[in-house]
Design a protein around this motif. Structure first.
Motif, PDB file in Angstrom:
ATOM      1  N   ALA A 208      26.594 -13.128 -25.463  1.00 58.82           N
ATOM      2  CA  ALA A 208      27.705 -13.544 -25.788  1.00 58.82           C
ATOM      3  C   ALA A 208      28.016 -14.723 -27.206  1.00 58.82           C
ATOM      4  O   ALA A 208      26.919 -15.334 -27.167  1.00 58.82           O
ATOM      5  N   HIS A 209      29.272 -15.019 -27.543  1.00 61.66           N
ATOM      6  CA  HIS A 209      29.250 -16.082 -28.280  1.00 61.66           C
ATOM      7  C   HIS A 209      29.010 -17.456 -27.625  1.00 61.66           C
ATOM      8  O   HIS A 209      29.165 -17.415 -26.146  1.00 61.66           O
ATOM      9  N   PRO A 210      28.351 -18.353 -28.090  1.00 59.95           N
ATOM     10  CA  PRO A 210      27.991 -19.646 -27.427  1.00 59.95           C
ATOM     11  C   PRO A 210      29.233 -20.290 -26.577  1.00 59.95           C
ATOM     12  O   PRO A 210      28.937 -20.848 -25.521  1.00 59.95           O
ATOM     13  N   ALA A 211      30.477 -20.120 -27.159  1.00 62.40           N
ATOM     14  CA  ALA A 211      31.483 -20.849 -26.385  1.00 62.40           C
ATOM     15  C   ALA A 211      32.105 -19.799 -25.125  1.00 62.40           C
ATOM     16  O   ALA A 211      33.229 -20.118 -24.825  1.00 62.40           O
ATOM     17  N   PHE A 212      31.578 -18.770 -24.989  1.00 60.93           N
ATOM     18  CA  PHE A 212      32.168 -17.688 -24.186  1.00 60.93           C
ATOM     19  C   PHE A 212      32.151 -18.303 -22.801  1.00 60.93           C
ATOM     20  O   PHE A 212      30.991 -18.698 -22.398  1.00 60.93           O
ATOM     21  N   ARG A 213      33.176 -18.216 -21.959  1.00 65.27           N
ATOM     22  CA  ARG A 213      32.987 -18.563 -20.648  1.00 65.27           C
ATOM     23  C   ARG A 213      33.589 -17.620 -19.775  1.00 65.27           C
ATOM     24  O   ARG A 213      34.716 -17.104 -19.898  1.00 65.27           O
ATOM     25  N   VAL A 214      33.018 -17.347 -18.415  1.00 70.16           N
ATOM     26  CA  VAL A 214      33.465 -16.617 -17.209  1.00 70.16           C
ATOM     27  C   VAL A 214      34.355 -17.551 -16.303  1.00 70.16           C
ATOM     28  O   VAL A 214      33.691 -18.824 -16.030  1.00 70.16           O
ATOM     29  N   LEU A 215      35.491 -17.292 -16.301  1.00 71.15           N
ATOM     30  CA  LEU A 215      36.373 -17.985 -15.433  1.00 71.15           C
ATOM     31  C   LEU A 215      36.333 -17.424 -14.161  1.00 71.15           C
ATOM     32  O   LEU A 215      37.252 -16.583 -13.729  1.00 71.15           O
ATOM     33  N   TRP A 216      35.709 -18.109 -13.228  1.00 73.80           N
ATOM     34  CA  TRP A 216      35.126 -17.569 -11.905  1.00 73.80           C
ATOM     35  C   TRP A 216      35.985 -17.871 -10.753  1.00 73.80           C
ATOM     36  O   TRP A 216      35.844 -19.028 -10.177  1.00 73.80           O
ATOM     37  N   ASP A 217      37.100 -17.384 -10.498  1.00 76.45           N
ATOM     38  CA  ASP A 217      38.173 -17.885  -9.770  1.00 76.45           C
ATOM     39  C   ASP A 217      37.847 -17.378  -8.092  1.00 76.45           C
ATOM     40  O   ASP A 217      38.229 -16.238  -7.837  1.00 76.45           O
ATOM     41  N   ASN A 218      37.161 -18.100  -7.345  1.00 77.13           N
ATOM     42  CA  ASN A 218      36.966 -17.797  -5.829  1.00 77.13           C
ATOM     43  C   ASN A 218      37.871 -18.182  -5.129  1.00 77.13           C
ATOM     44  O   ASN A 218      37.377 -18.810  -4.054  1.00 77.13           O
ATOM     45  N   ALA A 219      39.126 -17.461  -5.284  1.00 78.04           N
ATOM     46  CA  ALA A 219      40.046 -18.223  -4.202  1.00 78.04           C
ATOM     47  C   ALA A 219      39.844 -17.735  -2.986  1.00 78.04           C
ATOM     48  O   ALA A 219      40.620 -18.204  -1.873  1.00 78.04           O
ATOM     49  N   TYR A 220      39.341 -16.586  -2.692  1.00 79.81           N
ATOM     50  CA  TYR A 220      39.301 -15.896  -1.298  1.00 79.81           C
ATOM     51  C   TYR A 220      37.889 -15.909  -0.927  1.00 79.81           C
ATOM     52  O   TYR A 220      37.626 -15.051  -0.148  1.00 79.81           O
ATOM     53  N   SER A 221      36.951 -16.801  -1.087  1.00 80.15           N
ATOM     54  CA  SER A 221      35.655 -16.731  -0.874  1.00 80.15           C
ATOM     55  C   SER A 221      35.422 -16.774   0.752  1.00 80.15           C
ATOM     56  O   SER A 221      34.342 -16.416   1.369  1.00 80.15           O
ATOM     57  N   VAL A 222      36.483 -17.365   1.628  1.00 79.07           N
ATOM     58  CA  VAL A 222      36.384 -17.221   3.061  1.00 79.07           C
ATOM     59  C   VAL A 222      37.321 -16.717   3.874  1.00 79.07           C
ATOM     60  O   VAL A 222      37.526 -16.811   5.050  1.00 79.07           O
ATOM     61  N   HIS A 223      38.059 -15.893   3.193  1.00 86.34           N
ATOM     62  CA  HIS A 223      39.115 -15.052   3.717  1.00 86.34           C
ATOM     63  C   HIS A 223      38.956 -13.663   4.395  1.00 86.34           C
ATOM     64  O   HIS A 223      39.686 -12.806   3.892  1.00 86.34           O
ATOM     65  N   ASP A 224      37.701 -13.775   5.168  1.00 85.33           N
ATOM     66  CA  ASP A 224      37.229 -12.458   5.761  1.00 85.33           C
ATOM     67  C   ASP A 224      38.223 -12.013   6.844  1.00 85.33           C
ATOM     68  O   ASP A 224      38.964 -12.756   7.528  1.00 85.33           O
ATOM     69  N   LEU A 225      38.442 -10.638   7.226  1.00 88.75           N
ATOM     70  CA  LEU A 225      39.335 -10.128   8.128  1.00 88.75           C
ATOM     71  C   LEU A 225      38.545  -9.805   9.379  1.00 88.75           C
ATOM     72  O   LEU A 225      39.025  -9.816  10.561  1.00 88.75           O
ATOM     73  N   ASP A 226      37.128  -9.466   9.109  1.00 86.52           N
ATOM     74  CA  ASP A 226      36.287  -9.238  10.422  1.00 86.52           C
ATOM     75  C   ASP A 226      35.064  -9.968  10.325  1.00 86.52           C
ATOM     76  O   ASP A 226      34.765 -10.678   9.564  1.00 86.52           O
ATOM     77  N   ASP A 227      34.411  -9.618  11.359  1.00 81.70           N
ATOM     78  CA  ASP A 227      32.889 -10.398  11.313  1.00 81.70           C
ATOM     79  C   ASP A 227      31.934  -9.622  10.323  1.00 81.70           C
ATOM     80  O   ASP A 227      30.648 -10.352  10.494  1.00 81.70           O
ATOM     81  N   HIS A 228      32.273  -8.736   9.574  1.00 83.79           N
ATOM     82  CA  HIS A 228      31.177  -8.080   8.788  1.00 83.79           C
ATOM     83  C   HIS A 228      31.657  -8.338   7.383  1.00 83.79           C
ATOM     84  O   HIS A 228      32.028  -7.059   6.659  1.00 83.79           O
ATOM     85  N   PRO A 229      31.930  -9.269   6.733  1.00 87.01           N
ATOM     86  CA  PRO A 229      32.304  -9.473   5.280  1.00 87.01           C
ATOM     87  C   PRO A 229      31.274  -8.905   4.350  1.00 87.01           C
ATOM     88  O   PRO A 229      30.031  -8.906   4.615  1.00 87.01           O
ATOM     89  N   PRO A 230      31.612  -8.236   3.085  1.00 85.61           N
ATOM     90  CA  PRO A 230      30.766  -7.891   2.299  1.00 85.61           C
ATOM     91  C   PRO A 230      29.901  -8.934   1.782  1.00 85.61           C
ATOM     92  O   PRO A 230      30.273 -10.362   1.664  1.00 85.61           O
ATOM     93  N   ALA A 231      28.636  -8.808   1.445  1.00 89.23           N
ATOM     94  CA  ALA A 231      27.798  -9.725   0.970  1.00 89.23           C
ATOM     95  C   ALA A 231      28.327 -10.121  -0.573  1.00 89.23           C
ATOM     96  O   ALA A 231      28.784  -9.380  -1.178  1.00 89.23           O
ATOM     97  N   SER A 232      28.215 -11.411  -0.750  1.00 86.48           N
ATOM     98  CA  SER A 232      28.621 -11.883  -2.236  1.00 86.48           C
ATOM     99  C   SER A 232      27.517 -12.653  -2.711  1.00 86.48           C
ATOM    100  O   SER A 232      27.015 -13.528  -2.270  1.00 86.48           O
ATOM    101  N   ALA A 233      27.140 -12.257  -3.997  1.00 88.72           N
ATOM    102  CA  ALA A 233      25.927 -12.620  -4.546  1.00 88.72           C
ATOM    103  C   ALA A 233      26.367 -14.343  -5.383  1.00 88.72           C
ATOM    104  O   ALA A 233      27.496 -14.317  -5.706  1.00 88.72           O
ATOM    105  N   ASN A 234      25.268 -15.186  -5.526  1.00 88.33           N
ATOM    106  CA  ASN A 234      25.771 -16.268  -6.124  1.00 88.33           C
ATOM    107  C   ASN A 234      25.616 -16.491  -7.597  1.00 88.33           C
ATOM    108  O   ASN A 234      24.449 -16.574  -7.984  1.00 88.33           O
ATOM    109  N   VAL A 235      26.740 -16.357  -8.290  1.00 93.35           N
ATOM    110  CA  VAL A 235      26.706 -16.330  -9.701  1.00 93.35           C
ATOM    111  C   VAL A 235      26.030 -17.478 -10.535  1.00 93.35           C
ATOM    112  O   VAL A 235      25.192 -17.219 -11.535  1.00 93.35           O
ATOM    113  N   PHE A 236      26.139 -18.536  -9.583  1.00 88.26           N
ATOM    114  CA  PHE A 236      25.785 -19.883 -10.263  1.00 88.26           C
ATOM    115  C   PHE A 236      24.270 -19.783 -10.431  1.00 88.26           C
ATOM    116  O   PHE A 236      23.747 -20.080 -11.322  1.00 88.26           O
ATOM    117  N   ALA A 237      23.631 -19.460  -9.416  1.00 87.23           N
ATOM    118  CA  ALA A 237      22.134 -19.569  -9.111  1.00 87.23           C
ATOM    119  C   ALA A 237      21.604 -18.525 -10.039  1.00 87.23           C
ATOM    120  O   ALA A 237      20.764 -18.897 -10.877  1.00 87.23           O
TER     121      ALA A 237
END
Ligand code: PLP
Length: 426
Positions: A208-237
């Protein structure tokens, strides 16, 4: 509901039944609201101990008096909490005021004016574009619209944005400077980006263009409804491993963990993005509400504390999601008049009616006393090209109201679909 191939007479007969059901519901003069994803009062009651938990001890772990001005980057214990929430080191985090949306707005505004790195203003290249996965969050789109950032929709797939489309657009549109992402229990589809999608997002910066940014809004990272949440990868790492750490700017808050509008908001970014942003922030405020930061840090302690608290939320929210999904299935399942998402967390369910029905369904529900989010709201400029999508937000109303609202909704959805079918056959 009669099948797509049923005789016009049986369709008319079913429509009459539904109209009389609606008449009965209308006579109840309902005033129900399924518009916004707000926590219920019962969820907010879970956190009453936050009030007063400092017990008069305002001292932060580094000795700072939280009652006084200073520390624009936030206090260490709040930055650590934000780092755990976002999956990043604490020293890359700014703990700010009460709203992550405000941080997103400021970041976009300042990227336009000064550049995301403080050097390359987006606006210096003329009109710029932002990739907007759809359906998406209406307030993200409002930010773009206000800043005259042109929105380019990209379809969601059930596993996150269509990355073939994203990569092709980035390769062909040299004006793209940003992309919105709500990676877990996305607003409003409730889907979570799979690992492949996150990996490809982490790679975008390479092309992408050097000034391109992904605005990663992880508003619901801990809002699981059961004990088997989907795995989510660490985009920053993943981004860092490829030298793309400047591409991802992360946001989160405790708004839907502690108090909606009374929590602590976080931004994480590489030094290149964070330092100029912090510089501007320090011109805007002499420091965030550190007392609120301290009481959140003391109350939750760490991510384990947050997760334990979110299990209590889940116990309240899960039955409401089940109610909505059961009602959709029992009333509309197998009737060819809509599909819906089945999220494992978050705040929303997306309903997709037959093309051309969403606005009419929302209008008919309003006419019967049930307010829904405007059809089209989850699309840039309020335009759902197929007029199919409706966002359902089950958390706020008490269960009995939700039950009634759903009765109205399924009746309207079926009736509008049947009327459309009858018109098509006329
Ligand atoms: C995806 C998303 N981001 C941000 C927000 C708002 O967060 P805050 O209260 O921290 O501004 C919401 C609230 O509905 C949301 O759904």
């Amino acid at each position: 509901m009669p099948s797509q191939h049923a005789s016009p007479e049986s369709v008319r007969e079913r429509a009459r039944e539904l109209e009389s059901t609606l008449e009965r519901l209308r006579a109840r003069a309902l005033m129900l609201d399924l518009t916004r994803g707000k926590p219920s009062s019962a969820q907010l009651d879970l956190i009453t101990d936050l009030d007063g938990c400092l017990g008069g001890d305002y001292r932060c772990e580094d000795g700072t008096d939280s009652r006084n001005y200073g520390a624009p980057e936030g206090i260490p214990e709040a930055r650590r909490l934000g780092g755990e929430l976002l999956g990043v080191p604490a020293d890359t985090v700014i703990a700010a005021g009460n709203s992550s949306l405000e941080l997103m707005y400021l970041f976009a505004l300042w990227a336009m004016r000064f550049g995301p790195d403080g050097r390359t203003p987006w606006e210096s290249d003329g009109p710029v574009e932002c990739l907007c996965p759809v359906p998406g969050y209406d307030r993200h789109f409002a930010i773009c619209e206000e800043l005259a950032i042109e929105m380019v929709p990209v379809p969601m797939t059930g596993r996150g944005p269509d990355m073939d489309a994203v990569e092709a657009l980035i390769a062909s549109h040299r004006k793209i400077r940003a992309m919105w992402c709500v990676p877990k229990y996305s607003n409003p589809t409730g889907e979570t980006y799979d690992e492949e999608t996150v990996r490809r997002i982490a790679t975008l910066g390479s092309n992408a263009h050097p000034a391109f940014r992904v605005l990663w809004d992880n508003a619901y990272s801990v809002h699981d409804l059961d004990d088997h949440p989907p795995a989510s990868a660490n985009v920053f790492a993943l981004a860092r491993a490829q030298g793309n750490e400047d591409t991802i700017v992360g946001f989160a808050s405790t708004s839907k963990i502690s108090l909606a509008g009374g929590g602590v908001a976080f931004l994480t970014a590489s030094d290149t993005n964070r330092n100029p942003f912090l510089g501007r922030l320090a011109n805007m405020t002499i420091g965030p509400d550190k007392v609120n930061q301290l009481r959140h840090a003391r109350y939750f302690r760490d991510l384990r504390g947050i997760r334990a608290h979110m299990m209590k939320h889940a116990a309240l929210v899960r039955p409401k999601f089940e109610l909505v999904l059961d009602r959709l299935q029992s009333s509309l399942g197998g009737k060819d008049c809509g599909t819906w998402t089945v999220p494992k967390g978050g705040y929303f369910i997306s309903f997709y009616g037959e093309p051309g029905t969403a606005r009419r369904i929302v209008r008919l529900c309003a006419d019967c006393g049930v307010r829904l989010t405007e059809a089209g709201a989850a699309f840039p400029y309020g335009r759902d090209p197929e007029d199919r999508h409706i966002r359902l937000a089950p958390t706020f109303p008490p269960t009995d109201e939700l039950e009634t609202a759903l009765e109205v909704f399924v009746t309207c959805a079926e009736l509008v679909t049947l009327r459309q079918r009858l018109r098509a056959n006329d």
